[in-house]
Design a protein around this motif. Sequence first.
Motif, mmCIF file in Angstrom:
data_model
loop_
_atom_site.group_PDB
_atom_site.id
_atom_site.type_symbol
_atom_site.label_atom_id
_atom_site.label_comp_id
_atom_site.label_asym_id
_atom_site.label_seq_id
_atom_site.Cartn_x
_atom_site.Cartn_y
_atom_site.Cartn_z
ATOM 1 N N THR A 276 31.906 8.902 11.508
ATOM 2 C CA THR A 276 32.096 8.240 10.093
ATOM 3 C C THR A 276 32.808 6.966 10.637
ATOM 4 O O THR A 276 34.294 6.781 10.266
ATOM 5 C CB THR A 276 32.722 8.779 9.101
ATOM 6 N N PRO A 277 32.263 5.525 10.945
ATOM 7 C CA PRO A 277 33.018 4.558 11.224
ATOM 8 C C PRO A 277 33.662 3.757 10.324
ATOM 9 O O PRO A 277 34.807 3.193 10.437
ATOM 10 C CB PRO A 277 31.905 3.592 11.772
ATOM 11 N N ALA A 278 33.246 4.308 9.029
ATOM 12 C CA ALA A 278 34.197 3.620 7.804
ATOM 13 C C ALA A 278 35.337 4.236 7.540
ATOM 14 O O ALA A 278 36.189 3.506 6.936
ATOM 15 C CB ALA A 278 33.185 3.655 6.518
ATOM 16 N N ALA A 279 35.622 5.290 8.223
ATOM 17 C CA ALA A 279 36.773 6.144 8.215
ATOM 18 C C ALA A 279 38.078 5.286 8.886
ATOM 19 O O ALA A 279 37.922 4.893 10.107
ATOM 20 C CB ALA A 279 36.830 7.434 8.659
ATOM 21 N N SER A 280 39.346 5.232 8.170
ATOM 22 C CA SER A 280 40.366 4.464 8.802
ATOM 23 C C SER A 280 40.510 5.170 10.010
ATOM 24 O O SER A 280 41.094 4.316 10.898
ATOM 25 C CB SER A 280 41.434 4.226 7.848
ATOM 26 N N ALA A 281 40.661 6.262 10.251
ATOM 27 C CA ALA A 281 41.057 7.123 11.292
ATOM 28 C C ALA A 281 40.446 8.386 11.204
ATOM 29 O O ALA A 281 39.923 8.805 10.018
ATOM 30 C CB ALA A 281 42.573 7.347 10.947
ATOM 31 N N THR A 282 40.287 9.227 12.466
ATOM 32 C CA THR A 282 39.939 10.421 12.655
ATOM 33 C C THR A 282 40.673 11.291 11.548
ATOM 34 O O THR A 282 40.027 12.270 11.024
ATOM 35 C CB THR A 282 39.775 11.038 13.786
#
Length: 341
Positions: free
Chosen positions: A124-130
């Motif tokens: 999920t590239p939109a996630a700020s962080a894993t």
Amino acid sequence: MWKMQQIITHLKNSRNVLLATHARPDGDALGSLLAMGLALEACGKKVTFYNESPIPAAYGFLPAVGRIQALMGSSDQYDTAVVLDCSTLDRVGKGAAAMLQIPTLINIDHHASNDGFGTLNLVTPAASATAEMVYGVITALGVPLDRDMGTCIYTGISTDTGSFQFSNAGRSAFAICEELVGLGVQPDVIARQIYGTFPLRRLRLLALVLGGIELTPGGEFALMTVTETMMAETGTTPADTDGMVNYARGLETVKLAALIQAAEKKNGEAGFHVSLRANGSVDAAAVAGLFGGGGHVPAAGFYTELPLEEIKARLFDIAGDLAPWEVTTHPLPEQAAGNQA
Ligand code: AMP
Ligand code: MN
Ligand code: MN
């Protein structure tokens, strides 16, 4: 959403899980690893926490951090591996080959360049962080979040958003952190541990590094170097340089900043880790890609065994004409990733 469901179903049926993250771990790598492991243990799973690098002292406060081990033992014992915050499996380091023997590899990551190496992939590239994604997995597993898991997730989000300063510090990052604070997570205590408890040797190294900063005539590119001699003189290790590249990135004229640092020798070969940071107008991941590395548009890196002078010459060559790397004139899909590490 079906990918998430597949992963949840698989994790519920798993018994013995290896959790891994990238070498030279940052706050997101460690926070994601530990939160995921604590949640799987709460589901009754046997969990092994694996990372091959030394853990930076600043993260020594994280719950269960002492359980992270640099050896995974025989891969036969595991039915599942969960790999966190890695765009490719080789980011794990030496253990990558053995992990391929584990029947199910679950890849959970937020790098736009993730190559989908897992048997099951949640990218999920939109996630700020894993760590933000791990929050979602834990919630979907139905495990009640506790303060320890929350501290790990908060640390991942805080570090990958540059303390909530980068463009990826959006509503979901704040919403999750708001909930975590409600569980008793203490932002001031975590911030002091991560950003405000450095040893004197780090300041001495920083003085040397700042003294040697090199710039292009217009100041668009700034380069800092940490040599083995500097580390020996100040008693520092690579873990003491975390975040130093941001001093160069913050210069008013800078579009691209680099920190070259002598890395631990691999097979007796002297190599360098190079951190790249861009201010938004240049694609650091594309520049890192020229050297076989990668990352996000604003934060990327690579490892190389080229001689120091050649690395510098090549970087200055690229910096002489940054136009091909401008994200505004050459948009790349990775742009969506925002400011992430
Ligand atoms: P660093 O400069 O080490 O903080 O790395 C910044 C970001 O660049 C990391 O979070 C990764 O996304 C990426 N990165 C760093 N080193 C490498 C590498 N050797 N290969 C691929 N990506 C890297
Ligand atoms: Mn990371
Ligand atoms: Mn990350």
